[in-house]
Structures are given as C-alpha cells and as structure tokens.
Design a protein around this motif. Structure first.
Motif, PDB file in Angstrom:
ATOM      1  N   LEU A  72     -74.170   0.558  10.279  1.00  0.00           N
ATOM      2  CA  LEU A  72     -73.379   0.808   9.077  1.00  0.00           C
ATOM      3  C   LEU A  72     -74.238   1.289   7.913  1.00  0.00           C
ATOM      4  O   LEU A  72     -73.723   1.886   6.962  1.00  0.00           O
ATOM      5  CB  LEU A  72     -72.632  -0.462   8.669  1.00  0.00           C
ATOM      6  CG  LEU A  72     -71.496  -0.896   9.602  1.00  0.00           C
ATOM      7  CD1 LEU A  72     -70.941  -2.242   9.161  1.00  0.00           C
ATOM      8  CD2 LEU A  72     -70.389   0.158   9.642  1.00  0.00           C
ATOM      9  N   ALA A  93     -66.898  -0.299  11.093  1.00  0.00           N
ATOM     10  CA  ALA A  93     -67.379   0.487  12.237  1.00  0.00           C
ATOM     11  C   ALA A  93     -66.228   1.171  12.971  1.00  0.00           C
ATOM     12  O   ALA A  93     -66.471   2.017  13.834  1.00  0.00           O
ATOM     13  CB  ALA A  93     -68.157  -0.404  13.198  1.00  0.00           C
ATOM     14  N   ALA A 117     -71.449   3.691   6.746  1.00  0.00           N
ATOM     15  CA  ALA A 117     -70.417   3.028   5.945  1.00  0.00           C
ATOM     16  C   ALA A 117     -70.246   3.693   4.586  1.00  0.00           C
ATOM     17  O   ALA A 117     -71.210   4.129   3.956  1.00  0.00           O
ATOM     18  CB  ALA A 117     -70.747   1.548   5.769  1.00  0.00           C
TER      19      ALA A 117
END
Length: 243
Positions: A106, A152, A110
């Motif tokens: 991430l 995710a 992200a």
C-alpha cells in the motif's frame, strides 16, 4: 459509581444490523479477554453489562456459537471456548503472511486521502489505550486494520483477516494497560500511517512486522483462567515475507 456500558461498535467500516453490532461488541470483549475462557455467561447478565436487551444478546451469542467462539450450556448460557497456544501461533503466522506484504504494498498504491482518513481511527486506538478501555481498543484496532487492508481492493483477503482476528485472544492487554505500556503499542498505528504516507515501503514492512510480533508476544499472554500446558519450545517468530 457504575461505569457506563460500552458503546456498540461497527467493525471494518461495514453497515451492521443491531444484532451484528451486539455480536461485534461481544467479539471485542472475547478478544480483549473481558470474557474469560471456561466462564459461563447468561444472556441477561451480558445484556446488563452492555446496556442492551437480552434478546439480541442471546441471538448474537448463537452466532458466536456457530463460529466456534462459545459453546451453548443448556439452561445456563454460553461458555467461552479455549484457544490453544498452537492455534494462536497459526493465526498469527497466517496474518503475517497476508498483512505484512499487503500493507507494505500500500506504500506504493494507496490513495493518500484514504490513508489520511484512517488517522482519526488510529487516534481512537491511542485514546482507548490511555483510558485502559480494552473493548474500545480492540474495536478501533480491528476497524483500522480492516480499513487499511480494504485499500488493497481484495474483500476476500479482508474477510480472512477478520475471521482470524475474531478467533484470537489478547489476554496480555490487561497487564499492558495496567503497566502503562499499551499506549506505546497503540502509537504504532500512527507510525504506520506516517510511513505509508511517506511511501517508505521498508519502514511499513518493519512496523507491521514489529506490530504483529506484539500480537503474539506481549499482547497474547496466556489466559490465567486456562489450564497450564506442559512446557514447550518458544513459538516461532513472526515471519517476514520476501518482497
């Protein structure tokens, strides 16, 4: 003065029915060690403790029985099932294999806005640690980690971790709170967010590895109410997946 009953949580950012919220509160109490192995709890007693009526508690406990978290005791209530040291080792091992590489990834993928939105939850964890509110601590901790994993984009992965967390027991939280050491563990969530926002994948991996070692180490002290097992070798350390 009697302490107010704990508020009913909503875990993992999902919408829940009232019965599900009662079940979530009971799961948090189980994980935190507020409900002890081998103890029999009646629905009216738990209802009074959580400030709700007995019917949703009884229904929620039946849900927990289906999950293997409690056993029904006819005409008495529900007995909390034991979790062995081997099971705790296995749960933590699987969590490490999933959560460490997923969370580290991430750092690359992200959305910073989505990560920043988790900061108030991380701060809730610290607040609960300072107050010694273990049920609120577990509830916010679950909400943080499941919310993070959901970034995710794999809901099946989130459900697997949700189930593993439900089955865990963190009996060591009580001692940590009493010793004033729980706050340091709570602040790891803020450290993790800072590393993610800095796009520092190796730092994220290091924090997550340390964090999960706490889950199986100082957090998961043996249940003092459980029978003492024969001496065994120390559990294997939390693995660090390659990548």
């Amino acid at each position: 003065m009697t302490a107010p009953p704990p508020s009913l949580p909503t875990l993992g950012g999902r919408r829940s029915s009232y019965r599900e919220r009662v079940a979530d509160a009971l799961r948090a109490a189980l994980v935190a060690g507020e409900l002890r192995t081998g103890e029999v709890y009646s629905a009216p007693t738990l209802a009074a403790r959580f400030g709700v009526s007995a019917t949703p508690v009884r229904e929620a406990m039946l849900d927990l029985a289906k999950e293997g978290l409690v056993d029904t005791v006819p005409n008495k209530g529900f007995r909390v099932t034991a979790v062995s040291e081997k099971q705790l080792d296995e749960y933590t091992h699987v969590r490490a294999l999933i959560e460490i590489p997923t969370t580290a990834g991430l750092a690359r993928t992200a959305d910073p806005v989505a990560l920043a939105a988790l900061r108030p939850v991380a701060e809730e964890i610290v607040t609960a640690a300072v107050a010694g509110d273990l049920i609120a601590y577990v509830e916010a901790d679950v909400r943080f980690h499941l919310g993070l994993l959901s970034l995710a984009g794999n809901e099946h992965l989130v459900e697997v971790v949700r189930d593993l967390r439900r089955r865990a027991r963190l009996y060591g939280l009580t001692a940590l709170a009493e010793q004033g050491r729980l706050q340091a563990s709570a602040e790891e969530h803020l450290e993790l967010l800072d590393a993610l926002l800095a796009r520092d994948e190796e730092a994220v991996r290091a924090v997550m590895t340390r964090h999960l070692s706490h889950v199986r180490g100082m957090w998961a002290a043996p249940d003092p109410a459980a029978p003492r097992p024969a001496p065994a070798e120390d559990p294997a350390p939390v693995p660090t997946p390659p990548g």
